[in-house]
Design an enzyme around this catalytic site. Structure first.
Site, short mmCIF file in Angstrom:
data_model
loop_
_atom_site.label_atom_id
_atom_site.label_comp_id
_atom_site.label_asym_id
_atom_site.label_seq_id
_atom_site.Cartn_x
_atom_site.Cartn_y
_atom_site.Cartn_z
N GLU A 126 10.13 -114.79 -27.24
CA GLU A 126 10.14 -113.34 -27.20
C GLU A 126 9.09 -112.77 -28.16
O GLU A 126 8.36 -111.85 -27.84
CB GLU A 126 11.54 -112.83 -27.56
CG GLU A 126 11.74 -111.38 -27.22
CD GLU A 126 13.17 -110.93 -27.49
OE1 GLU A 126 14.01 -111.79 -27.82
OE2 GLU A 126 13.42 -109.73 -27.38
N ARG B 6 20.80 -128.75 -30.92
CA ARG B 6 22.16 -129.01 -30.45
C ARG B 6 22.17 -129.98 -29.28
O ARG B 6 23.17 -130.66 -29.04
CB ARG B 6 22.88 -127.69 -30.14
CG ARG B 6 23.22 -126.92 -31.41
CD ARG B 6 23.72 -125.52 -31.12
NE ARG B 6 22.68 -124.65 -30.63
CZ ARG B 6 21.83 -123.95 -31.41
NH1 ARG B 6 21.93 -124.04 -32.72
NH2 ARG B 6 20.91 -123.18 -30.88
P1 AMP Z 1 15.25 -120.21 -24.08
O1 AMP Z 1 14.00 -121.00 -24.31
O2 AMP Z 1 15.04 -118.75 -24.15
O3 AMP Z 1 15.97 -120.64 -22.82
O4 AMP Z 1 16.18 -120.53 -25.30
C1 AMP Z 1 16.92 -121.69 -25.29
C2 AMP Z 1 17.10 -122.26 -26.66
O5 AMP Z 1 17.38 -121.26 -27.64
C3 AMP Z 1 18.28 -123.19 -26.63
O6 AMP Z 1 17.87 -124.40 -27.25
C4 AMP Z 1 19.36 -122.46 -27.38
O7 AMP Z 1 19.87 -123.33 -28.37
C5 AMP Z 1 18.74 -121.28 -28.04
N1 AMP Z 1 19.30 -119.97 -27.66
C6 AMP Z 1 18.66 -118.97 -27.01
N2 AMP Z 1 19.43 -117.90 -26.88
C7 AMP Z 1 20.63 -118.22 -27.43
C8 AMP Z 1 21.87 -117.51 -27.60
N3 AMP Z 1 22.05 -116.25 -27.18
N4 AMP Z 1 22.89 -118.17 -28.21
C9 AMP Z 1 22.72 -119.43 -28.63
N5 AMP Z 1 21.59 -120.14 -28.51
C10 AMP Z 1 20.54 -119.54 -27.92
#
Ligand code: AMP
Length: 182
Positions: A107, A70
């Site tokens: 995770e 995105r």
């Molecule tokens: P993180 O690495 O955990 O910060 O995850 C970020 C990436 O995962 C981003 O590119 C988001 O598009 C996606 N993402 C993680 N959690 C969500 C969520 N609850 N809703 C939408 N997209 C998420």
């Protein structure tokens, strides 16, 4: 959810109103923040682009980095508005020529991001763009890729920060601008 302080209130409210949540996606217990309803709305896309592009606080920037997937859509709009080009950070195996790659923990399991070869100028100041900052692993890996290639992170701009997941802390002080916080 409220617009983060310092952003244009009307634009922030519009984006917040358009953002959709989908429970239990991609797995049970996860609340997914779905940007498609913002992007599909002309005023919503314009407001998001304005806010993301205006998040630099005067810091000079030479290039936009869009984080898969995105971040490609948002980043391209922001780059166009700022008169800059865009470089994609992609998931492993998608780029034909790779300058650097970085693995990070999810995770469950791990993921790898890659930066294309020959497109990011050394010492370029980059604005990184993504939709959601959750645990910060993705954003941190993208920042490290940029820095490994000799460029610097002017700022990371996201539409939504989920503060309880601590993503901001994983950025080690790199400037973060979130249009909205849950
Ligand atoms: P993180 O690495 O955990 O910060 O995850 C970020 C990436 O995962 C981003 O590119 C988001 O598009 C996606 N993402 C993680 N959690 C969500 C969520 N609850 N809703 C939408 N997209 C998420």
């Amino acid at each position: 959810m409220t617009p983060a302080p310092g952003n244009d209130a009307d634009d922030g409210r519009l984006v917040a109103d358009l953002l959709r949540t989908v429970p239990d996606f991609p797995k049970p217990g996860i609340l997914f923040w779905d940007l498609t309803t913002v992007l599909a709305d002309a005023a919503g896309l314009a407001a998001t682009t304005r806010l993301l592009g205006g998040s630099l606080d005067g810091s000079p920037v030479d290039v936009v980095i869009g984080i898969e997937a995105r971040g490609f859509l948002l980043g391209a709009a922001v780059a166009q508005a700022l008169g800059l080009g865009i470089v994609p950070v992609r998931k492993q195996g998608k780029l034909p020529a790779v300058a650097a790659s970085r693995s990070y923990d999810l995770e469950y399991g791990s993921a790898t991001l890659e930066l294309p070869a020959g497109v990011l100028a050394p010492r370029a100041r980059a604005l990184l763009v993504d939709d959601v900052l959750a645990t910060g692993g993705t954003a941190r890996a993208a920042c490290e890729l940029v820095e490994e290639c000799g460029a610097s992170v002017a700022a990371l701009a996201v539409v939504l920060e989920l503060p309880e997941l601590g993503g901001r802390d994983r950025l080690d002080g790199r400037p973060l601008h979130a249009l909205l916080q849950r």
